[in-house]
Design an enzyme around this catalytic site. Structure first.
Site, mmCIF file in Angstrom:
data_model
loop_
_atom_site.group_PDB
_atom_site.id
_atom_site.type_symbol
_atom_site.label_atom_id
_atom_site.label_comp_id
_atom_site.label_asym_id
_atom_site.label_seq_id
_atom_site.Cartn_x
_atom_site.Cartn_y
_atom_site.Cartn_z
ATOM 1 C CB CYS A 14 -1.500 -0.004 1.142
ATOM 2 S SG CYS A 14 -1.764 -1.399 1.224
ATOM 3 C CG HIS A 135 -7.976 -8.720 -17.627
ATOM 4 N ND1 HIS A 135 -8.512 -9.608 -18.279
ATOM 5 C CD2 HIS A 135 -7.229 -7.249 -17.299
ATOM 6 C CE1 HIS A 135 -7.872 -8.319 -19.328
ATOM 7 N NE2 HIS A 135 -7.302 -7.559 -18.982
#
Length: 344
Positions: A14, A135
């Site tokens: 993060c 994906h």
């Protein structure tokens, strides 16, 4: 001429997020979409979107992905998945399905990708969800995460800004993983510090969420890339202030030493720049300030709960095995959004 070596871990998690200031400037220019069934959208800086389907059912949607912050691909996959799944738990939801999001260099060993996906898959299974596809794109650097869908009752949503005056604030995991991972990249983090950081980052917030749902919880968020103080300011929403006892903050002990050696992140500085005018420190060391601004990856839940329930909830949270504590309380609005005081 030899091809340039691909580096797996350059520094991620993060800490790779856009800063809160830059992001807010973009989002505030987007047109607001009104739909009475959209119970929570991006306008409240919440963890996921909540959309009501029926009187008794709403879905929670979220996604998160980032570059590696550890060298082990399998552990990275676990951390990235736990981090993405966390937003469902921060809203009080139950995980149902997940989709992989993959960016991967074509020249890198595909066995590395396999280990990343294995780690992620195991965390989705632990969450009780179904990994339903995903994906992938070719990229220069590795990035991985999940798009996740969960469910909850429309009247049982944990909004991040639902706190009330008099609530206690509970933090369910230790702070400092960004600082520890930074020290680790230059070979200065101890095994104990890194082990605790990894254990914290790979632990699902599912278990903490299940506990706090049993009590009068008014607000909840997970502490991630914007650090403890930015996420806390978002919770308060300009309506309340908070008094934080720095001596009660759970953090990885070695962080005090690492801050003194300036193993800090740019993300932590961006967090400081964004909210420092809203925070007052009383008697706090520089190290404590940095720990509170430090960008967390797969951090714990920050919970605003009725004071009468706080101690009992904390005793249950301690059984999960990670450092946690009541760190402060919500008070009436003052000049500063947050006051942090340290006495030891």
């Amino acid at each position: 001429m030899e091809p340039e070596k691909i580096v797996f871990c350059k520094g991620g998690g993060c800490t790779a997020k856009l800063g809160p200031g830059a992001l807010s400037r973009v989002l505030e220019k987007l047109p607001k979409t009104y739909d009475p069934n959209l119970l929570i959208g991006y306008d409240s800086s919440d963890d996921g979107a909540v959309y009501q389907l029926t009187d008794d059912l709403a879905i929670v949607q979220t996604l998160d992905f980032f570059p590696p912050m550890v060298e082990d691909p399998y552990i990275f996959g676990q951390i990235a998945a736990a981090n993405a799944l966390s937003d469902i738990y921060a809203m009080g939801g139950e995980v149902k399905t997940a989709l992989n999001i993959v960016c991967f260099p074509e020249a890198m060993d595909l066995n590395i990708l396999g280990r990343i996906l294995q780690g992620g898959s195991e965390k989705v299974q632990e969450a009780g969800g179904v990994l339903a596809g995903g994906h992938s794109i070719a990229d220069q650097d590795v990035k991985y995460g999940l798009s996740v869908t969960g469910v909850l009752h429309p009247k049982q949503v944990f909004a991040n800004n639902g706190c009330q005056e008099g609530d206690v604030l509970l933090l369910t995991k230790p702070l400092g993983v960004g600082i520890v991972c930074t020290a680790s990249r230059v070979g200065e983090a101890s095994k104990d510090a890194m082990d605790l950081a990894i254990r914290s980052m790979t632990t699902l917030n599912k278990y903490a969420s299940e506990i706090v749902k049993k009590y009068r919880t008014h607000g909840c968020t997970d502490v991630t890339g914007f650090g403890f103080l930015v996420h806390l300011c978002e919770m308060l929403g300009g309506r309340y202030s908070a008094l934080i006892e720095a001596d009660s903050i759970p953090f990885i002990p070695e962080c005090l030493e690492y801050v003194e050696e300036f193993y800090l992140t740019a993300a932590g500085q961006r967090n400081r720049n964004h909210v420092e005018d809203q925070v007052r420190f009383i008697g706090c060391s520089f190290a404590i300030e940095e720990i509170l601004y430090d960008a967390q990856t797969s951090g714990g839940l920050l919970v605003s709960m009725a004071e009468e329930d706080g101690k009992q909830a904390l005793e249950e949270l301690k059984q999960l095995g990670l450092p946690c504590n009541i760190v402060g309380r919500v008070v009436k609005k003052e000049e500063k959004a947050v006051t942090v005081r340290q006495t030891v």
